[in-house]
Design a protein around this motif. Structure first.
Motif, PDB file in Angstrom:
ATOM      1  N   THR A   1       0.820  -1.205   0.000  1.00  0.00           N
ATOM      2  CA  THR A   1       0.000   0.000   0.000  1.00  0.00           C
ATOM      3  C   THR A   1       0.858   1.262   0.000  1.00  0.00           C
ATOM      4  N   GLY A   2       0.531   2.159  -0.948  1.00  0.00           N
ATOM      5  CA  GLY A   2       1.210   3.450  -1.038  1.00  0.00           C
ATOM      6  C   GLY A   2       2.530   3.434  -1.762  1.00  0.00           C
ATOM      7  N   GLU A   3       3.025   2.251  -2.156  1.00  0.00           N
ATOM      8  CA  GLU A   3       4.299   2.185  -2.857  1.00  0.00           C
ATOM      9  C   GLU A   3       4.169   2.626  -4.315  1.00  0.00           C
ATOM     10  N   TYR A   4       3.022   2.337  -4.913  1.00  0.00           N
ATOM     11  CA  TYR A   4       2.796   2.702  -6.311  1.00  0.00           C
ATOM     12  C   TYR A   4       1.298   2.883  -6.486  1.00  0.00           C
ATOM     13  N   ALA A   5       0.832   4.125  -6.294  1.00  0.00           N
ATOM     14  CA  ALA A   5      -0.596   4.389  -6.351  1.00  0.00           C
ATOM     15  C   ALA A   5      -0.858   5.488  -7.386  1.00  0.00           C
TER      16      ALA A   5
ATOM     17  N   GLY B   1      -0.577   9.065  -9.098  1.00  0.00           N
ATOM     18  CA  GLY B   1       0.076  10.339  -9.275  1.00  0.00           C
ATOM     19  C   GLY B   1       1.379  10.522  -8.523  1.00  0.00           C
ATOM     20  N   GLN B   2       1.838  11.773  -8.492  1.00  0.00           N
ATOM     21  CA  GLN B   2       3.128  12.115  -7.893  1.00  0.00           C
ATOM     22  C   GLN B   2       3.234  11.692  -6.436  1.00  0.00           C
ATOM     23  N   LYS B   3       2.147  11.827  -5.704  1.00  0.00           N
ATOM     24  CA  LYS B   3       2.164  11.580  -4.265  1.00  0.00           C
ATOM     25  C   LYS B   3       1.698  10.168  -3.907  1.00  0.00           C
ATOM     26  N   ASN B   4       1.518   9.318  -4.910  1.00  0.00           N
ATOM     27  CA  ASN B   4       1.067   7.947  -4.673  1.00  0.00           C
ATOM     28  C   ASN B   4      -0.177   7.913  -3.776  1.00  0.00           C
ATOM     29  N   VAL B   5      -1.170   8.686  -4.154  1.00  0.00           N
ATOM     30  CA  VAL B   5      -2.436   8.733  -3.423  1.00  0.00           C
ATOM     31  C   VAL B   5      -3.134   7.378  -3.549  1.00  0.00           C
ATOM     32  N   VAL B   6      -3.521   6.816  -2.430  1.00  0.00           N
ATOM     33  CA  VAL B   6      -4.197   5.523  -2.421  1.00  0.00           C
ATOM     34  C   VAL B   6      -5.695   5.762  -2.606  1.00  0.00           C
ATOM     35  N   VAL B   7      -6.187   5.498  -3.802  1.00  0.00           N
ATOM     36  CA  VAL B   7      -7.608   5.673  -4.078  1.00  0.00           C
ATOM     37  C   VAL B   7      -8.422   4.630  -3.320  1.00  0.00           C
ATOM     38  N   ARG B   8      -7.915   3.410  -3.255  1.00  0.00           N
ATOM     39  CA  ARG B   8      -8.541   2.333  -2.482  1.00  0.00           C
ATOM     40  C   ARG B   8      -7.437   1.352  -2.101  1.00  0.00           C
ATOM     41  N   GLN B   9      -7.523   0.853  -0.911  1.00  0.00           N
ATOM     42  CA  GLN B   9      -6.407   0.114  -0.326  1.00  0.00           C
ATOM     43  C   GLN B   9      -6.356  -1.330  -0.789  1.00  0.00           C
ATOM     44  N   ALA B  10      -5.145  -1.794  -1.074  1.00  0.00           N
ATOM     45  CA  ALA B  10      -4.933  -3.174  -1.514  1.00  0.00           C
ATOM     46  C   ALA B  10      -4.979  -4.127  -0.324  1.00  0.00           C
ATOM     47  N   ASP B  11      -5.181  -5.393  -0.642  1.00  0.00           N
ATOM     48  CA  ASP B  11      -5.070  -6.473   0.344  1.00  0.00           C
ATOM     49  C   ASP B  11      -4.239  -7.587  -0.279  1.00  0.00           C
ATOM     50  N   PRO B  12      -3.228  -8.074   0.446  1.00  0.00           N
ATOM     51  CA  PRO B  12      -2.725  -7.540   1.709  1.00  0.00           C
ATOM     52  C   PRO B  12      -2.075  -6.171   1.505  1.00  0.00           C
ATOM     53  N   THR B  13      -1.843  -5.464   2.597  1.00  0.00           N
ATOM     54  CA  THR B  13      -1.279  -4.122   2.477  1.00  0.00           C
ATOM     55  C   THR B  13       0.222  -4.139   2.239  1.00  0.00           C
ATOM     56  N   HIS B  14       0.879  -5.275   2.493  1.00  0.00           N
ATOM     57  CA  HIS B  14       2.313  -5.374   2.230  1.00  0.00           C
ATOM     58  C   HIS B  14       2.542  -5.896   0.807  1.00  0.00           C
ATOM     59  N   GLU B  15       3.762  -5.758   0.334  1.00  0.00           N
ATOM     60  CA  GLU B  15       4.119  -6.312  -0.980  1.00  0.00           C
ATOM     61  C   GLU B  15       3.893  -7.818  -0.962  1.00  0.00           C
ATOM     62  N   ILE B  16       3.291  -8.333  -2.004  1.00  0.00           N
ATOM     63  CA  ILE B  16       2.940  -9.756  -2.019  1.00  0.00           C
ATOM     64  C   ILE B  16       4.136 -10.594  -2.450  1.00  0.00           C
ATOM     65  N   VAL B  17       4.387 -11.664  -1.703  1.00  0.00           N
ATOM     66  CA  VAL B  17       5.546 -12.527  -1.942  1.00  0.00           C
ATOM     67  C   VAL B  17       5.161 -13.999  -1.908  1.00  0.00           C
TER      68      VAL B  17
END
Length: 524
Positions: free
Chosen positions: A156-160, A162-178
């Motif tokens: 979440t917020g790493e690549y959302a 515009g310039q400020k990586n605005v989170v329009v809606r939050q991903a699940d899981p919130t961490h990078e998926i591995v």
């Protein structure tokens, strides 16, 4: 707690003349959430009919799923009639799923007067709503081609947006998926999107993956967005990503619809004598990329591979032997050569960050595209020229921008050099483009960049760095035409869509040309 058994919708894909893959996911208990590894075995029935009321049933059956398949259901329904519309649904414990609509491909020896394809790529959940999918569902198309980046792996917020990586809606899981559980949960999140569900239940998909289905700038032995020191084995991560993709997508990997059966996604589809589609995989077999994070041989080195020997041979063989007029190639990254002219640093850096077009110093080819693997590209282009193959059109995603290009054997002498095909590139559903990264108003900063690139690359006839949306490819014996549609705002769930521009490729012309209006109507 009330359990909604079919909360992830239904989907179909990989249509053949007599078969199609059907997909759903059942949630048998409240705890059997995606990626949880929990929940009982579940017996799910399915039915296919010629009518939406299911009075004319043609096929039915059942399948058992469990936590081992993340409770996904995938069945390859055979014995169908070519070129026919069908309706399907699933049932679990007397509860029915929503009804899906699908369509088989025309018979191999048929001569359809028309085929229509939706063309999409690059749908980043945190960067906006998937309005483009909703509007594409309102178009009359036979198949949707998804050219990659169906999901994104970032936290979440790493690549959302515009310039400020605005989170329009939050991903699940919130961490990078591995992990496998992570990838299952991210696929599940996407499948809850109402606009994507609408498109999936309306029309079959033919998909390939690019990099974000696993990790950014993926290649055979690693990825830019993978750190073995903290994220473990790349082989294990990629295997998890591929398994989740197989489970959650209506595709045949390695030629079958069994879950977890393989990793080969490059495959071919025939639409009568009108068109044949070769879907490529340009991540699984590629050698180390160029760029700041690795030292590799020159992009002109014969050892550099983007598709690999077997896939290149398969592609060339298909282009030479098909009985179909139009040779369509589903191409995850651009094959057209792009020489980037000198640009102001701010614009150059924004272009690099938004679409990966420039390395840090600019004025070079993008080594993540075919520009970084010139020997294999030359093999394909010379094969088209040597075999006198006409009507080859590469359909491409990846770079969050719209392009229409001629494909010359020697761009330095174009238009005097031979043109062996064309390339039409769809923009992103939501992922950032140049305008978004620069924070500039539409049709301001990007316009000068577009004109500079077209001046330096005369085979590039159309370029749009500003918009998001979808495309429709209309194929007839006389021509193929790509119509680009753009959405009003990816941050608006109720965004509108409008036609932007259209380019066609007349039969045997090997060149694109602008036309004044989009296509309309259903297939013949």
């Amino acid at each position: 707690m009330t359990v909604t058994f079919f909360r992830h919708g239904v989907a179909s894909g990989d249509p053949l003349p007599t078969a199609v893959v059907l997909w759903t996911r059942v949630t048998p208990t409240a705890s059997a959430t995606p990626g949880s590894g929990r929940g009982p075995r579940a017996d799910v029935s399915w039915v296919v009919a010629l009518d939406r009321a299911f009075r004319r049933v043609v096929r039915r059956g059942s399948v058992t799923t469990s936590a081992a398949q993340d409770h996904t259901v995938k069945v390859d329904v055979t014995g169908l009639a070519p070129g026919t519309t069908y309706y399907y649904r699933f049932t679990y414990q007397r509860t029915r799923s929503t009804t899906g609509r699908t369509r088989t491909a025309p018979a191999t020896d048929a001569a359809p007067a028309r085929m229509r394809f939706g063309v999409v790529s690059c749908a980043n959940y945190e960067a906006g709503y998937f309005s483009a999918y909703r509007h594409l569902a309102q178009q009359q198309v036979d198949v949707v081609l998804h050219l990659g980046d169906y999901i994104y792996e970032y936290g979440t917020g790493e690549y959302a947006m515009g310039q400020k990586n605005v989170v329009v809606r939050q991903a699940d899981p919130t961490h990078e998926i591995v992990s496998l559980s992570d990838y299952r949960r991210r696929h599940a999140l996407y499948k809850t999107d109402p606009d994507l569900q609408t498109l999936h239940r309306s029309v079959p998909f033919i998909c390939t993956w690019d990099d974000h289905e696993s990790a950014n700038d993926a290649w055979l032995q690693g990825a830019e967005n993978h750190d073995p020191a903290t994220e473990g084995s790349w082989a294990a991560r990629r295997a998890a990503a591929y398994r989740a993709y197989d489970e959650w997508m209506p595709v045949r990997l390695s030629g079958t619809a069994r879950l977890g059966d393989g990793t080969q996604i490059y495959r071919r589809f025939t639409f009568g004598r009108l068109a044949e589609l070769s879907m490529l995989d340009l991540r699984s077999y590629r050698t180390a990329p160029g760029g700041a994070f690795t030292q590799v041989p020159s992009r002109d080195d014969a050892g550099r591979k983007i598709a690999g020997d077997d896939q290149i041979a398969w592609l060339k063989r298909g282009l030479s032997t098909t009985a179909s007029q139009w040779k369509l190639v589903g191409n995850p990254v651009m094959i057209s050569p792009v020489l980037v002219p000198p640009l102001p640093n701010r614009v150059r850096d924004g272009l690099k960050d938004s679409v990966g077009l420039l390395p840090a110093e600019g004025v070079q080819y993008n080594t993540d595209q075919w520009d970084g693997y010139t020997v294999e590209r030359r093999q394909v282009l010379e094969h088209l020229a040597d075999q006198n193959i006409t009507d080859t059109v590469f359909l491409t995603g990846d770079i969050h921008s719209a392009w229409a290009c001629d494909l010359p054997t020697n761009p330095g002498t174009y238009p005097l050099s031979t043109t062996v095909g064309t390339e039409l590139v769809c923009t992103s559903v939501t992922s950032n483009n140049l305008k978004d990264i620069l924070g500039a108003p539409p049709r301001t900063a990007s316009v000068g960049v577009e004109e500079a690139i077209k001046t330096a690359n005369r085979h590039v006839k159309h370029l749009d760095f500003d918009n998001h949306g979808f495309s429709v490819l209309d194929v007839t014996p006389a021509r193929v035409q790509m119509d680009w549609y753009v959405i009003s705002s990816r941050a608006d769930r109720a965004a509108t869509a409008t036609w932007s521009t259209s380019y066609e490729v007349p039969a045997s012309a090997q060149k694109v040309r602008k036309v004044s209006q989009p296509t309309t109507g259903a297939s013949a």
